[in-house]
Design an enzyme around this catalytic site. Structure first.
Site, short mmCIF file in Angstrom:
data_model
loop_
_atom_site.label_atom_id
_atom_site.label_comp_id
_atom_site.label_asym_id
_atom_site.label_seq_id
_atom_site.Cartn_x
_atom_site.Cartn_y
_atom_site.Cartn_z
N GLU A 331 0.86 -1.20 0.00
CA GLU A 331 0.00 0.00 0.00
C GLU A 331 0.89 1.23 0.00
O GLU A 331 2.01 1.19 0.52
CB GLU A 331 -0.84 0.04 1.29
CG GLU A 331 -1.92 -1.01 1.38
CD GLU A 331 -2.61 -1.01 2.76
OE1 GLU A 331 -2.21 -0.24 3.65
OE2 GLU A 331 -3.53 -1.81 2.92
N LYS A 333 2.43 4.45 1.40
CA LYS A 333 2.62 4.93 2.78
C LYS A 333 2.45 6.45 2.74
O LYS A 333 3.35 7.17 2.29
CB LYS A 333 4.01 4.54 3.30
CG LYS A 333 4.24 4.95 4.74
CD LYS A 333 5.60 4.48 5.22
CE LYS A 333 5.78 4.66 6.72
NZ LYS A 333 5.51 5.98 7.22
N GLU A 483 5.53 8.50 1.25
CA GLU A 483 6.86 8.24 1.81
C GLU A 483 7.46 6.93 1.30
O GLU A 483 8.62 6.66 1.54
CB GLU A 483 6.74 8.09 3.33
CG GLU A 483 6.69 9.37 4.10
CD GLU A 483 6.83 9.08 5.58
OE1 GLU A 483 7.79 9.57 6.18
OE2 GLU A 483 5.98 8.34 6.12
N LYS A 488 1.98 -5.68 3.71
CA LYS A 488 1.25 -6.37 4.79
C LYS A 488 0.82 -7.77 4.37
O LYS A 488 0.35 -7.95 3.24
CB LYS A 488 0.00 -5.56 5.15
CG LYS A 488 0.29 -4.10 5.50
CD LYS A 488 -0.99 -3.30 5.68
CE LYS A 488 -0.67 -1.86 6.05
NZ LYS A 488 -1.87 -1.04 6.20
N LYS A 507 7.68 -1.75 6.36
CA LYS A 507 7.64 -0.46 5.67
C LYS A 507 8.92 -0.28 4.87
O LYS A 507 10.00 -0.68 5.31
CB LYS A 507 7.43 0.70 6.65
CG LYS A 507 8.46 0.83 7.73
CD LYS A 507 8.11 1.97 8.68
CE LYS A 507 9.04 1.97 9.87
NZ LYS A 507 8.73 2.97 10.87
P1 AMP Z 1 6.46 5.26 10.89
O1 AMP Z 1 5.82 6.48 11.54
O2 AMP Z 1 7.62 5.60 10.00
O3 AMP Z 1 6.74 4.14 11.87
O4 AMP Z 1 5.38 4.64 9.88
C1 AMP Z 1 4.17 4.14 10.28
C2 AMP Z 1 3.08 5.16 10.01
O5 AMP Z 1 2.80 5.26 8.61
C3 AMP Z 1 1.74 4.77 10.57
O6 AMP Z 1 1.67 5.07 11.95
C4 AMP Z 1 0.76 5.59 9.76
O7 AMP Z 1 0.57 6.85 10.37
C5 AMP Z 1 1.50 5.82 8.45
N1 AMP Z 1 0.87 5.21 7.26
C6 AMP Z 1 0.74 5.82 6.08
N2 AMP Z 1 0.17 5.01 5.18
C7 AMP Z 1 -0.11 3.83 5.82
C8 AMP Z 1 -0.70 2.61 5.39
N3 AMP Z 1 -1.10 2.41 4.16
N4 AMP Z 1 -0.80 1.62 6.33
C9 AMP Z 1 -0.37 1.80 7.60
N5 AMP Z 1 0.20 2.94 8.03
C10 AMP Z 1 0.33 3.97 7.15
#
Ligand code: AMP
Length: 680
Positions: A331, A333, A483, A488, A507
């Site tokens: 997905e 990000k 980003e 998943k 991620k």
């Molecule tokens: P990080 O803050 O770098 O740990 O990345 C995780 C964060 O990415 C999550 O807490 C969400 O706020 C954000 N995010 C953006 N797109 C997604 C997505 N498709 N699925 C899950 N989280 C996402």
């Protein structure tokens, strides 16, 4: 005299069958061993006296203060276990003798007045505290500030001022407060709640008045912990995690071995779905079996569930390795703010990643949900709230989102529009979806909600196992202003795991294309050195630390001088003037690092680094590494952005940094680097 743990059980054995008696006997023996552990601790003799035995009517606040004193003195190898046992011992006494006061006592110990999702911020700055200390001690505000600078914290400043008060001042105090007043825990807690309720014009003066009265009644060490509570750090080397372990232990003792199971993990699990200690504690008081806890404390609209998080990956190859023979989806990000949207009985609530209630900030989302989803019988969805350019139908950067007002947002005056990118379903029509596969959660999400351009969209996804396709999808995500990707599992191991940084969600940030570490770290600036040349008059480099959750300590991991615009250099310099402290705090593990100035931990910066290596200078992960006090250091760090959504104690943990260090492809055991190799 105070009862010891074993005597509680001896007195309650009558009338039970012999099997139970054997079980209890074993339980008592085990606890006697633990008591021995406490007895062997190197707690100074003056401090190792029995806790106040007079608590009959109410829990005396002095008992709590003395406990914190003792905990603060425990050092050494088994300190965490010892602290747990010691704290549990007082907890169980309160549970037995003053059950209704246990929740306030516990919440005070973890620096809370209520659950995180209910706004209970005290809103008391240093100014008010200094004025109150000055009023109580007879010292001028300037003297109080000087004392704070010498001693390192306002808690110690009030303790010292109160214990060295002049006779004249003592006389004055005795006219206002009865000498023999004994503060109770509930009194302190209620007064703090009263402080929290003050708002609007004149509230600062009222807060100062209430605080001054409380401090007048407090004994020196009590006053110290009241101030430290307000400053959000008891400085006893035991943060929420340790207190939680003590809570589990205390309940295990309370149930005298009649309720079996892993209390720590049950409490932990319950907190993930229902982060409300009062509800969990009330439940633990009433159960016959630990199985009842998840049946009572589970996900429910209106109470935020801790969000699931992802593990960072360095390359698409690593994803294939992790998810070999598994169905997975990629997905986009999105770069916005996590938004957990709750709806039930006409009520919409929006919670942040830290479980803060952000409903006030997004009245537009609230109206949208009301208009389109009234018919649903309750739901919880997981999403990213992203700033959106409605005219050009495109995503805007994260910085635009942060420029949106946070409070008193007038729906007709909103300048920064947002679009909700929804990616998960946690609860629908009175049913938890946490245990369902992502495949099922996603298809139900798509069947239940409807996309609308610039308002609500499903996270763009691709279910592909083809390397080139994923690479192209990643590049597209970046072109669209995201980003990178979230990857998943769809079927096997794909349930929603609250609070977990799980390997079932990975991620992949665009930065991995730079060949650096794939993830960024969220670190806390704790000190700085003055700049030279172009940076004269500002700080040229900052010392950054990660957070050790077990020890409640900040551990140094790099100095940074890269990634600062001229504007930021000046802005940060001005910002930190308010948070200068004369010495590093006791919870900074920073031996051997010399800085020109030190700061209180107040802000979190997102940092990108090229590499992590063993370092003789920095302390990060040293307790995990156990390599002659060596830690790990980040090489060539650069600032990405300020993490406005994180508090210092939510910075990257030492354990996480260590995991990433271990994950690096090339980890030569003799990889070390020299003092100045780590920045610029
Ligand atoms: P990080 O803050 O770098 O740990 O990345 C995780 C964060 O990415 C999550 O807490 C969400 O706020 C954000 N995010 C953006 N797109 C997604 C997505 N498709 N699925 C899950 N989280 C996402």
């Amino acid at each position: 005299m105070q009862k010891n743990i074993a005597s509680y059980f001896k007195s309650s054995k009558k009338g039970e069958d012999s099997n139970d008696q054997i079980k209890e006997q074993q339980f008592i023996e085990e606890n006697l061993k633990k008591e021995k552990l406490i007895a062997e601790l190197k707690v100074p003799s003056s401090k190792s006296k029995q806790l106040n035995p007079e608590v009959k009517g109410a829990v005396l606040f002095m008992d709590m203060a003395e406990l914190y004193e003792q905990v603060g003195e425990i050092k050494g190898q088994n300190s965490k276990d010892a602290i747990k046992e010691l704290v549990a011992k007082l907890f169980i006494r309160i549970m037995k003798e003053n059950r209704e006061e246990f929740v306030p006592a516990y919440l005070f110990s973890i620096l809370k007045l209520g659950p995180d999702y209910e706004s209970w911020e005290l809103g008391i700055g240093q100014g008010i505290i200094v004025k109150s200390i000055s009023a109580v001690s007879g010292k001028s505000e300037k003297q109080v500030r000087e004392l704070m600078n010498t001693l390192g914290d306002l808690g110690l400043a009030i303790e010292k001022s109160k214990s060295t008060q002049t006779s004249l001042n003592k006389f004055f105090v005795s006219q206002t407060v009865k000498e023999e007043v004994k503060l109770t825990m509930i009194q302190v807690f209620n007064t703090l709640q009263q402080l929290q309720k003050q708002e609007g014009t004149g509230s600062s003066l009222e807060k100062e008045r209430i605080l001054t009265n409380l401090l007048r009644m407090a004994k020196p060490i009590e006053a110290k912990y009241i101030i430290r509570f307000i400053e959000k750090n008891l400085k006893i080397g035991a943060a929420e995690k340790t207190m939680q372990a003590a809570l589990a232990r205390a309940f295990q003792l309370y149930h005298k071995g009649n309720v079996e199971g892993d209390y720590e993990s049950i409490i932990n699990q319950a907190l993930c779905e229902c982060p409300n200690y009062k509800k969990i504690i009330d439940t633990l008081f009433s159960i016959q079996s630990l199985k009842e806890v998840p049946e009572i404390c589970h996900i429910i609209p209106g109470v935020p569930c801790k969000p699931m998080l992802a593990k960072p990956m360095k390359s698409i190859q690593m994803i294939f390795q992790r998810f070999e023979n598994m169905k997975f989806t990629c997905e986009y990000k999105y770069d916005g703010l996590r938004g957990q949207i709750h709806f039930e009985n006409g009520q919409v609530s929006i919670f942040s990643r830290n479980l803060e209630n952000m409903t006030q900030t997004y009245p537009d989302i609230v109206t949208y949900i009301h208009t389109h989803y009234q018919h649903l019988d309750g739901f919880i969805i997981d999403s990213e709230i992203v700033a959106y350019d409605v005219a050009n139908n495109r995503i805007l950067p994260f910085q635009t989102l942060t420029s949106r007002a946070k409070k008193n947002v007038d729906q007709n005056q909103i300048e920064v529009q947002v679009c909700l990118y929804i990616f998960d379903l946690l609860y629908l029509n009175r049913q938890s979806f946490l245990k369902e596969t992502l495949e099922k959660r996603r298809s139900t999400l798509r069947d239940t909600f409807k996309e609308e351009e610039g308002k609500l969209k499903f996270a763009t996804s691709r279910d592909s196992e083809n390397f080139e396709e994923i690479e192209e999808f990643l590049l597209n995500s970046i072109k669209m202003g995201c980003e990178g990707l979230m990857i998943k599992t769809l079927e096997v191991n794909s349930q929603y795991e609250p609070a977990k940084r799980s390997f079932n969600w990975l991620k992949l940030k665009k930065d991995y294309l730079d060949n650096g570490l794939s993830d960024t770290f969220d670190l806390v600036p704790i000190g700085a050195c003055y700049g030279t040349g172009k940076r004269k008059g500002f700080y040229g480099s900052y010392l950054l630390a990660c957070y050790n959750e077990d020890m409640d300590q900040y551990e140094t991991t790099c100095k940074i001088g890269t990634g600062f615009s001229d504007e930021n250099l000046e802005k940060f310099f001005q910002f930190f003037q308010e948070y200068l402290i004369p010495h590093p705090l006791s919870e900074y593990k920073c031996d051997g690092v010399n800085m020109d100035v030190w700061f209180s931990p107040v802000v979190v910066w997102e940092i990108k680094s090229a590499d992590i290596q063993i370092s003789p200078i920095y302390s990060a992960c040293s307790t995990i590494l156990q390599l002659n006090n060596k830690g790990v250091g980040l090489r060539f760090p650069r600032l990405i952005k300020v993490r406005e959504d994180k508090k210092p104690n939510e910075a990257t943990s030492s354990q996480f940094l260590y995991d990433v260090y271990k994950q690096q492809a090339v980890v030569a055991s003799n990889n070390t680097f020299e003092q100045d190799d780590d920045f610029y």
